[in-house]
Scaffold this motif. Structure first.
Motif, PDB file in Angstrom:
ATOM      1  N   VAL A 140       0.822  -1.214   0.000  1.00  9.14           N
ATOM      2  CA  VAL A 140       0.000   0.000   0.000  1.00  9.14           C
ATOM      3  C   VAL A 140       0.858   1.266   0.000  1.00  9.14           C
ATOM      4  O   VAL A 140       0.409   2.322  -0.453  1.00  9.14           O
ATOM      5  CB  VAL A 140      -0.968  -0.010   1.198  1.00  9.14           C
ATOM      6  CG1 VAL A 140      -0.240   0.358   2.505  1.00  9.14           C
ATOM      7  CG2 VAL A 140      -2.134   0.941   0.962  1.00  9.14           C
ATOM      8  N   ASN A 141       2.111   1.176   0.438  1.00  9.07           N
ATOM      9  CA  ASN A 141       2.966   2.368   0.413  1.00  9.07           C
ATOM     10  C   ASN A 141       3.272   2.816  -1.013  1.00  9.07           C
ATOM     11  O   ASN A 141       3.513   3.999  -1.259  1.00  9.07           O
ATOM     12  CB  ASN A 141       4.274   2.111   1.177  1.00  9.07           C
ATOM     13  CG  ASN A 141       4.067   2.133   2.683  1.00  9.07           C
ATOM     14  OD1 ASN A 141       2.941   2.224   3.160  1.00  9.07           O
ATOM     15  ND2 ASN A 141       5.142   2.032   3.435  1.00  9.07           N
ATOM     16  N   ILE A 142       3.256   1.887  -1.969  1.00  6.84           N
ATOM     17  CA  ILE A 142       3.414   2.275  -3.373  1.00  6.84           C
ATOM     18  C   ILE A 142       2.199   3.082  -3.809  1.00  6.84           C
ATOM     19  O   ILE A 142       2.324   4.115  -4.480  1.00  6.84           O
ATOM     20  CB  ILE A 142       3.611   1.035  -4.262  1.00  6.84           C
ATOM     21  CG1 ILE A 142       4.979   0.403  -3.973  1.00  6.84           C
ATOM     22  CG2 ILE A 142       3.491   1.400  -5.743  1.00  6.84           C
ATOM     23  CD1 ILE A 142       5.284  -0.825  -4.807  1.00  6.84           C
ATOM     24  N   LEU A 143       1.006   2.627  -3.438  1.00  9.18           N
ATOM     25  CA  LEU A 143      -0.207   3.385  -3.750  1.00  9.18           C
ATOM     26  C   LEU A 143      -0.137   4.787  -3.162  1.00  9.18           C
ATOM     27  O   LEU A 143      -0.466   5.772  -3.842  1.00  9.18           O
ATOM     28  CB  LEU A 143      -1.438   2.652  -3.213  1.00  9.18           C
ATOM     29  CG  LEU A 143      -2.759   3.429  -3.263  1.00  9.18           C
ATOM     30  CD1 LEU A 143      -3.188   3.687  -4.700  1.00  9.18           C
ATOM     31  CD2 LEU A 143      -3.852   2.674  -2.499  1.00  9.18           C
ATOM     32  N   LYS A 144       0.304   4.904  -1.918  1.00  8.03           N
ATOM     33  CA  LYS A 144       0.366   6.217  -1.259  1.00  8.03           C
ATOM     34  C   LYS A 144       1.334   7.154  -1.987  1.00  8.03           C
ATOM     35  O   LYS A 144       1.093   8.357  -2.066  1.00  8.03           O
ATOM     36  CB  LYS A 144       0.753   6.041   0.217  1.00  8.03           C
ATOM     37  CG  LYS A 144      -0.350   5.386   1.045  1.00  8.03           C
ATOM     38  CD  LYS A 144      -0.109   5.500   2.542  1.00  8.03           C
ATOM     39  CE  LYS A 144       0.999   4.650   3.030  1.00  8.03           C
ATOM     40  NZ  LYS A 144       1.099   4.636   4.519  1.00  8.03           N
ATOM     41  N   PRO A 172      -0.970  11.258  -5.151  1.00 10.62           N
ATOM     42  CA  PRO A 172      -0.998  12.676  -5.538  1.00 10.62           C
ATOM     43  C   PRO A 172      -1.023  12.884  -7.046  1.00 10.62           C
ATOM     44  O   PRO A 172      -1.795  13.710  -7.551  1.00 10.62           O
ATOM     45  CB  PRO A 172       0.280  13.237  -4.904  1.00 10.62           C
ATOM     46  CG  PRO A 172       0.529  12.355  -3.721  1.00 10.62           C
ATOM     47  CD  PRO A 172       0.131  10.988  -4.187  1.00 10.62           C
ATOM     48  N   ASP A 173      -0.205  12.128  -7.794  1.00  8.86           N
ATOM     49  CA  ASP A 173      -0.198  12.255  -9.253  1.00  8.86           C
ATOM     50  C   ASP A 173      -1.487  11.727  -9.864  1.00  8.86           C
ATOM     51  O   ASP A 173      -2.036  12.328 -10.799  1.00  8.86           O
ATOM     52  CB  ASP A 173       0.997  11.507  -9.857  1.00  8.86           C
ATOM     53  CG  ASP A 173       2.277  12.339  -9.848  1.00  8.86           C
ATOM     54  OD1 ASP A 173       2.207  13.519  -9.450  1.00  8.86           O
ATOM     55  OD2 ASP A 173       3.337  11.814 -10.218  1.00  8.86           O
ATOM     56  N   LEU A 174      -1.979  10.597  -9.372  1.00  7.90           N
ATOM     57  CA  LEU A 174      -3.209  10.028  -9.924  1.00  7.90           C
ATOM     58  C   LEU A 174      -4.380  10.991  -9.739  1.00  7.90           C
ATOM     59  O   LEU A 174      -5.230  11.128 -10.625  1.00  7.90           O
ATOM     60  CB  LEU A 174      -3.520   8.686  -9.256  1.00  7.90           C
ATOM     61  CG  LEU A 174      -2.554   7.536  -9.545  1.00  7.90           C
ATOM     62  CD1 LEU A 174      -2.958   6.286  -8.771  1.00  7.90           C
ATOM     63  CD2 LEU A 174      -2.480   7.238 -11.046  1.00  7.90           C
ATOM     64  N   ARG A 175      -4.399  11.671  -8.602  1.00  9.86           N
ATOM     65  CA  ARG A 175      -5.499  12.604  -8.329  1.00  9.86           C
ATOM     66  C   ARG A 175      -5.366  13.893  -9.132  1.00  9.86           C
ATOM     67  O   ARG A 175      -6.364  14.444  -9.592  1.00  9.86           O
ATOM     68  CB  ARG A 175      -5.528  12.923  -6.837  1.00  9.86           C
ATOM     69  CG  ARG A 175      -6.109  11.812  -5.975  1.00  9.86           C
ATOM     70  CD  ARG A 175      -5.891  12.085  -4.509  1.00  9.86           C
ATOM     71  NE  ARG A 175      -6.658  11.166  -3.658  1.00  9.86           N
ATOM     72  CZ  ARG A 175      -6.337  10.870  -2.410  1.00  9.86           C
ATOM     73  NH1 ARG A 175      -5.251  11.409  -1.867  1.00  9.86           N
ATOM     74  NH2 ARG A 175      -7.095  10.042  -1.710  1.00  9.86           N
ATOM     75  N   SER A 176      -4.152  14.371  -9.305  1.00  8.04           N
ATOM     76  CA  SER A 176      -3.981  15.699  -9.908  1.00  8.04           C
ATOM     77  C   SER A 176      -3.864  15.676 -11.420  1.00  8.04           C
ATOM     78  O   SER A 176      -4.414  16.552 -12.106  1.00  8.04           O
ATOM     79  CB  SER A 176      -2.751  16.390  -9.308  1.00  8.04           C
ATOM     80  OG  SER A 176      -1.565  15.651  -9.593  1.00  8.04           O
TER      81      SER A 176
END
Length: 327
Positions: free
Chosen positions: A212-216, A220-224
């Motif tokens: 899950v740390n890879i997801l975290k 930010p990039d996936l959202r922006s």
């Protein structure tokens, strides 16, 4: 039950040795953990390229309706333009839009309109802190069997060379099957510590989840911007087998990776890296696998020099490379 063994026969007059009983650890009730998390898990359905249905799983990240799943679950729908549906535990069928995705790590961020009926959100834990042997719970929809729960342990960490350049899988023996992809791997705290992604069909109890740390790192990039920006130095590295380690001078827990290719004119070449060099650290962080090396480079800042520690001909050197943004 643990195996029992007969007590040794005592000699006449001998005193019996006192026996120490270790305390039994009190584990959280798995049913309670499942009750808190299950409602935040969804079944993902979309059209597949062959005209069938692609089945996967996902979980709710926040009250706005963000849902995490695997990219391969929605790949065909993105390619041919079909709908993506998220089916909740209470039977709602929600149309999902794609907020962002990253094919390299097989992660996707979806968004649904929850209206006035929010889903439970699943908190994100710390996959770096997870230990081999820790209990975990996998929740998903294998073979369309909605909200199936399986239990196992973390069997290994840092597994690479299975699916892509950035592999760093958690290995688990919790049963994972077709349809579990994108569902959460949950610790007994109720926190998500992995995203269930693949299983090795040729073996038993060999399931793998993205930490899950890879997801975290990617959120930010996936959202922006809907994609992931990465840096590159134009170097391809491979893992070093146990047999190969014997001639490298690497000792103890130091793993390192071997440089397999250096692209001419790019930052790695300009820094003096050569094929056959062994990279042992990037910016002081020991390199544990080829996937780990790729991620360390990828998340560095373009235009800012990074220190790379290498081993060459039984000597160690530090070189400075200035990454560029990967196209």
């Amino acid at each position: 039950m643990p195996a029992s063994f007969p007590l040794a026969q005592q000699q006449p007059g001998a005193r019996a040795k006192s026996q120490t009983t270790l305390p039994t650890p009190q584990l959280p009730n798995i049913a309670d953990v499942v009750a808190r998390t299950n409602g935040g898990v969804v079944n993902i359905q979309s059209v597949s390229e062959d005209g069938g249905t692609s089945i996967g799983s996902g979980f709710c990240l926040d009250a706005k309706g963000e849902i995490v799943t695997n990219f391969h679950v929605i790949r065909d729908a993105l390619k041919i333009g079909g709908p993506i549906l998220a089916v909740t535990q209470d039977g709602r069928i929600l149309t999902a839009s794609v907020r962002g995705y990253d094919e390299a790590t097989d992660l996707a961020l979806l968004e649904v309109d929850l209206g006035r009926q929010p889903l439970p959100t699943l908190p994100l834990g710390d996959s770096d802190a997870v230990r081999v042997g820790d209990w975990v719970i996998a929740i998903g929809s294998p073979f369309e069997l909605d909200h199936t729960v399986t239990v196992g342990i973390i069997s290994g960490k840092g597994r690479s060379g299975l699916d892509g350049a950035y592999d760093d899988f958690l290995q688990t023996d919790a049963a994972i099957n077709f349809g579990n992809s994108g569902g959460p791997l949950v610790a007994l705290t109720g926190e998500v510590i992995g995203i269930n992604t693949l299983v090795l069909a040729r073996g038993q109890g060999l399931g793998f989840a993205i930490p899950v740390n890879i997801l975290k790192e990617l959120l930010p990039d996936l959202r922006s911007i809907g994609r992931v920006r990465r840096s590159s130095i134009g170097v391809e590295a491979v893992d070093i087998s146990a047999l190969d380690r014997r001639g490298t001078g690497l000792a103890g827990a130091v793993r390192g990776v071997r440089v397999a290719k250096v692209e001419r004119g790019l930052p790695g070449d300009q820094a003096g890296l050569r094929r056959g060099d062994i990279v042992v650290a990037v910016e002081g962080t020991p390199v544990m696998s080829s996937g780990h090396f790729n991620r360390l480079i990828a998340r560095s800042r373009p235009g800012t020099a990074i220190q790379i520690r290498i081993r060459r001909e039984e000597k160690e050197y530090t070189v400075a490379a200035t990454p560029i943004e990967k196209k």
